[in-house]
Scaffold this motif. Structure first.
Motif, PDB file in Angstrom:
ATOM      1  N   HIS A  65       0.877  -1.240   0.080  1.00 49.42           N
ATOM      2  CA  HIS A  65       0.255  -0.168  -0.311  1.00 49.42           C
ATOM      3  C   HIS A  65       1.006   0.965   0.106  1.00 49.42           C
ATOM      4  O   HIS A  65       2.086   1.291   0.759  1.00 49.42           O
ATOM      5  N   LYS A  66       0.790   2.550  -0.780  1.00 49.08           N
ATOM      6  CA  LYS A  66       1.005   3.435  -1.146  1.00 49.08           C
ATOM      7  C   LYS A  66       0.306   4.560  -1.179  1.00 49.08           C
ATOM      8  O   LYS A  66      -0.794   4.647  -1.972  1.00 49.08           O
ATOM      9  N   TYR A  67       0.566   5.343  -0.142  1.00 51.44           N
ATOM     10  CA  TYR A  67      -0.280   7.097   0.477  1.00 51.44           C
ATOM     11  C   TYR A  67       0.478   7.565  -0.803  1.00 51.44           C
ATOM     12  O   TYR A  67       1.393   8.530   0.078  1.00 51.44           O
ATOM     13  N   VAL A  95      -2.582   0.154   7.879  1.00 49.54           N
ATOM     14  CA  VAL A  95      -1.773   1.247   6.579  1.00 49.54           C
ATOM     15  C   VAL A  95      -2.444   2.613   7.161  1.00 49.54           C
ATOM     16  O   VAL A  95      -3.014   3.313   7.716  1.00 49.54           O
ATOM     17  N   TYR A  97      -2.802   6.588   5.976  1.00 45.65           N
ATOM     18  CA  TYR A  97      -3.078   7.514   4.843  1.00 45.65           C
ATOM     19  C   TYR A  97      -3.813   8.689   5.342  1.00 45.65           C
ATOM     20  O   TYR A  97      -3.942   9.302   7.127  1.00 45.65           O
ATOM     21  N   SER A 106      -2.910   9.920  -2.747  1.00 46.56           N
ATOM     22  CA  SER A 106      -3.895   8.775  -3.210  1.00 46.56           C
ATOM     23  C   SER A 106      -3.629   7.567  -2.483  1.00 46.56           C
ATOM     24  O   SER A 106      -2.543   7.342  -2.660  1.00 46.56           O
ATOM     25  N   ASP A 107      -5.338   6.292  -2.564  1.00 43.70           N
ATOM     26  CA  ASP A 107      -4.465   4.786  -1.994  1.00 43.70           C
ATOM     27  C   ASP A 107      -3.747   3.491  -2.963  1.00 43.70           C
ATOM     28  O   ASP A 107      -5.120   4.198  -4.259  1.00 43.70           O
ATOM     29  N   TRP A 108      -2.669   3.824  -2.880  1.00 45.56           N
ATOM     30  CA  TRP A 108      -2.617   2.535  -4.470  1.00 45.56           C
ATOM     31  C   TRP A 108      -2.303   1.430  -3.357  1.00 45.56           C
ATOM     32  O   TRP A 108      -1.312   0.896  -2.400  1.00 45.56           O
ATOM     33  N   TRP A 109      -2.727  -0.338  -4.024  1.00 42.04           N
ATOM     34  CA  TRP A 109      -2.908  -0.929  -4.092  1.00 42.04           C
ATOM     35  C   TRP A 109      -2.114  -2.415  -4.777  1.00 42.04           C
ATOM     36  O   TRP A 109      -2.535  -2.136  -5.856  1.00 42.04           O
ATOM     37  N   MET A 199      -9.104   4.321  -2.625  1.00 38.20           N
ATOM     38  CA  MET A 199      -9.076   5.224  -1.873  1.00 38.20           C
ATOM     39  C   MET A 199      -9.809   5.363  -1.196  1.00 38.20           C
ATOM     40  O   MET A 199     -10.904   4.682  -1.016  1.00 38.20           O
ATOM     41  N   LEU A 200      -9.232   5.669   0.947  1.00 35.96           N
ATOM     42  CA  LEU A 200      -9.354   5.952   1.345  1.00 35.96           C
ATOM     43  C   LEU A 200     -10.788   6.767   2.521  1.00 35.96           C
ATOM     44  O   LEU A 200      -9.796   8.017   2.225  1.00 35.96           O
TER      45      LEU A 200
END
Length: 283
Positions: A65-67, A95, A97, A106-109, A199-200
């Protein structure tokens, strides 16, 4: 000019200056009361459900996971999952965010795992294109040297397999190791190649009792769900072949064009704040 006229002009000037001063004070007070630019650091907890028809090998599920470039979380799930089972990591798979007006990330998975037959590694790949092969060739395959893979038991023929050696399934322990190496290669890459945007929102935070649920399904489909909305994407098989090449793709999915595949399987629906479906989101 008579003294009365002079006095009248002075009074008008004084009144004008007083008006300007009052307006200035009003604006200054309004700016002083303006809320500070706000963004809130939040934490969400993640669980994985196996909704496929195959068992998933223990220690093989990796979630990246990358924010944006602010937070990065690499989660490793330990349980072996039979069809219908869930691994919630005892609530410790979390994670980071941000939300708020000034939170613009943005949230990337990306999800990587191995089914129990240990014949291949599976990975999400929303773009369904060349970028996944580029990272494999650049980072993952060099990291899996023949010697290291043989020690880990990845394959009887080494990795990449020795020329002329018969193909064999990945050994159980080695498959999980290989999955981790490949997952970290993508995770450490600066791009979002192979990552899905989901997106969270504030209501997805664990303090609200919420879960972010990743469901591995049938037919190359994987879904995300949380209180704020849901999304679906595709996953592909990374097959390790005896000639040292890498094949990406699931036959029944590859039969369709990329456009048809994305339209059918890669969607997002956010219910929060009165927002309805926002259509296909390929990344």
């Amino acid at each position: 000019m008579s003294p009365s006229v002079v006095m009248d002009k002075m009074q008008k000037k004084a009144l004008f200056l007083l008006t300007i001063l009052c307006l200035y004070n009003l604006v200054d007070n309004a700016l002083a009361q303006k809320p500070e630019p706000r963004k809130d650091h939040r934490i969400a907890r993640v669980r994985v459900i196996n909704n496929s028809k195959m068992n998933i090998q223990a220690d093989s599920i990796k979630v990246g996971h990358k924010y944006s470039d602010v937070y990065k979380n690499f989660l490793e799930f330990n349980k072996a999952l039979a069809p219908g089972e869930t691994d919630n990591g005892n609530g410790n798979m979390r994670v980071s965010y941000e939300t708020g007006f000034w939170a613009i990330g943005s949230d990337w998975w990306q999800i990587t795992w191995v089914f129990s037959d240990a014949k291949a590694i599976y990975q999400t790949n929303p773009k369904n294109g060349q970028c996944i092969l580029n990272i494999l060739e650049k980072a993952a395959l060099p990291a899996l040297s023949a010697a290291a893979a043989a020690i880990a038991g990845v394959a009887a023929c080494g990795f990449p397999p020795i020329a002329g050696c018969a193909a064999s399934p990945l050994a159980a322990a080695g498959a999980a190791v290989a999955a981790g190496v490949i997952a970290k290669a993508f995770f450490n890459d600066e791009s979002t190649c192979g990552f899905k945007m989901f997106m969270l929102r504030s209501e997805d935070e664990m303090s609200n009792g919420a879960w972010v649920t990743i469901t591995i399904g049938e037919g190359g489909k994987l879904s995300f769900s949380a209180p704020s909305g849901s999304a679906t994407t595709v996953y592909e098989q990374i097959a390790l072949l005896p000639d040292g090449t890498t094949r990406v793709g699931i036959p029944e999915l590859m039969a369709s064009t990329d456009t048809e595949l994305m339209a059918a399987t890669d969607t997002d629906t956010y219910h929060a704040h009165g927002v309805g479906p926002i259509g296909n989101n390929v990344m």
